[in-house]
Scaffold this motif. Structure first.
Motif, mmCIF file in Angstrom:
data_model
loop_
_atom_site.group_PDB
_atom_site.id
_atom_site.type_symbol
_atom_site.label_atom_id
_atom_site.label_comp_id
_atom_site.label_asym_id
_atom_site.label_seq_id
_atom_site.Cartn_x
_atom_site.Cartn_y
_atom_site.Cartn_z
ATOM 1 N N VAL A 1 0.838 -1.200 0.000
ATOM 2 C CA VAL A 1 0.000 0.000 0.000
ATOM 3 C C VAL A 1 0.872 1.249 0.000
ATOM 4 O O VAL A 1 0.622 2.193 -0.751
ATOM 5 C CB VAL A 1 -0.973 -0.003 1.208
ATOM 6 N N GLN A 2 1.936 1.228 0.820
ATOM 7 C CA GLN A 2 2.822 2.390 0.883
ATOM 8 C C GLN A 2 3.512 2.626 -0.460
ATOM 9 O O GLN A 2 3.643 3.765 -0.912
ATOM 10 C CB GLN A 2 3.858 2.234 1.997
ATOM 11 N N LYS A 3 3.933 1.531 -1.142
ATOM 12 C CA LYS A 3 4.552 1.677 -2.467
ATOM 13 C C LYS A 3 3.572 2.318 -3.447
ATOM 14 O O LYS A 3 3.959 3.192 -4.229
ATOM 15 C CB LYS A 3 4.980 0.306 -3.009
ATOM 16 N N ALA A 4 2.320 1.871 -3.402
ATOM 17 C CA ALA A 4 1.310 2.430 -4.313
ATOM 18 C C ALA A 4 1.090 3.912 -4.018
ATOM 19 O O ALA A 4 1.028 4.749 -4.938
ATOM 20 C CB ALA A 4 -0.008 1.666 -4.189
ATOM 21 N N LEU A 5 0.995 4.268 -2.740
ATOM 22 C CA LEU A 5 0.805 5.672 -2.371
ATOM 23 C C LEU A 5 2.014 6.520 -2.790
ATOM 24 O O LEU A 5 1.844 7.622 -3.324
ATOM 25 C CB LEU A 5 0.557 5.799 -0.868
ATOM 26 N N ASP A 6 3.217 5.977 -2.555
ATOM 27 C CA ASP A 6 4.428 6.692 -2.957
ATOM 28 C C ASP A 6 4.473 6.865 -4.469
ATOM 29 O O ASP A 6 4.875 7.912 -4.981
ATOM 30 C CB ASP A 6 5.682 5.964 -2.471
ATOM 31 N N GLY A 7 4.070 5.818 -5.217
ATOM 32 C CA GLY A 7 4.058 5.884 -6.677
ATOM 33 C C GLY A 7 3.082 6.927 -7.201
ATOM 34 O O GLY A 7 3.360 7.619 -8.185
ATOM 35 N N ILE A 8 1.956 7.052 -6.550
ATOM 36 C CA ILE A 8 0.990 8.090 -6.951
ATOM 37 C C ILE A 8 1.576 9.471 -6.674
ATOM 38 O O ILE A 8 1.505 10.376 -7.501
ATOM 39 C CB ILE A 8 -0.357 7.895 -6.222
ATOM 40 N N LYS A 9 2.207 9.597 -5.517
ATOM 41 C CA LYS A 9 2.774 10.891 -5.111
ATOM 42 C C LYS A 9 3.902 11.339 -6.038
ATOM 43 O O LYS A 9 3.969 12.505 -6.431
ATOM 44 C CB LYS A 9 3.278 10.789 -3.675
ATOM 45 N N ASN A 10 4.807 10.398 -6.419
ATOM 46 C CA ASN A 10 5.947 10.801 -7.251
ATOM 47 C C ASN A 10 5.691 10.635 -8.748
ATOM 48 O O ASN A 10 6.567 10.885 -9.562
ATOM 49 C CB ASN A 10 7.221 10.059 -6.830
#
Length: 155
Positions: free
Chosen positions: A115-124
């Motif tokens: 989930v954190q990877k997905a959120l980070d990917g959306i952010k960057n």
């Protein structure tokens, strides 16, 4: 020693009614049991959900049960059958429970990481977002495919 037993709730009810005449903490192979006296009866305290005698692993916890839970500040201790070298009781269900808890913790950590990877990917910006109309078209195509498979397979 084969004694009749009494469940813990009944013992506490007797203690609450001040009906206990006394208690004996007596040694057993692998631990200590508690015998309560009430009226003309003597019964060993049973383990939860069983009629087997409850065994405490050490004298302090058995004594604390009699003093704190049953309210008896004075009681006897009989060490004649105690065998400290006896093999302690094993709980085979504990190993399985521990394994399941470990697996659950690993899965939880993995899931939170994803989930954190997905959120980070959306952010960057490395995870591209799908426009709403494109998403609606994909969903419509998926539903049509499922409907076709239902009709074809008869399910």
């Amino acid at each position: 020693m084969s004694l009749e037993t009494i469940d813990g709730k009944a013992v506490k009810n007797l203690a609450g009614a001040h009906a206990l005449n006394g208690a004996v903490v007596f040694g057993q192979p692998g631990g200590y049991a508690v015998l309560v006296r009430y009226g003309v009866n003597e019964r060993a305290v049973a383990a939860q959900r069983s009629r087997r005698m409850r065994i405490w692993r050490n004298l302090n916890t058995a004594a604390a049960y009699v003093r704190d839970e049953l309210g008896l500040a004075r009681f006897e201790i009989d060490m004649s059958d105690h065998d400290p070298a006896a093999v302690e009781r094993k709980r085979p269900d504990m190993a399985e429970r521990q394994r399941q808890m470990h697996e659950a913790a690993e899965h939880d950590a993995w899931f939170r990481g994803e989930v954190q990877k997905a959120l980070d990917g959306i952010k960057n910006g490395s995870n591209a977002t799908i426009p709403e109309d494109e998403w609606a078209e994909r969903a419509k195509a998926k539903r049509a495919d499922l409907q076709r498979r239902i009709v074809t397979n008869g399910h």
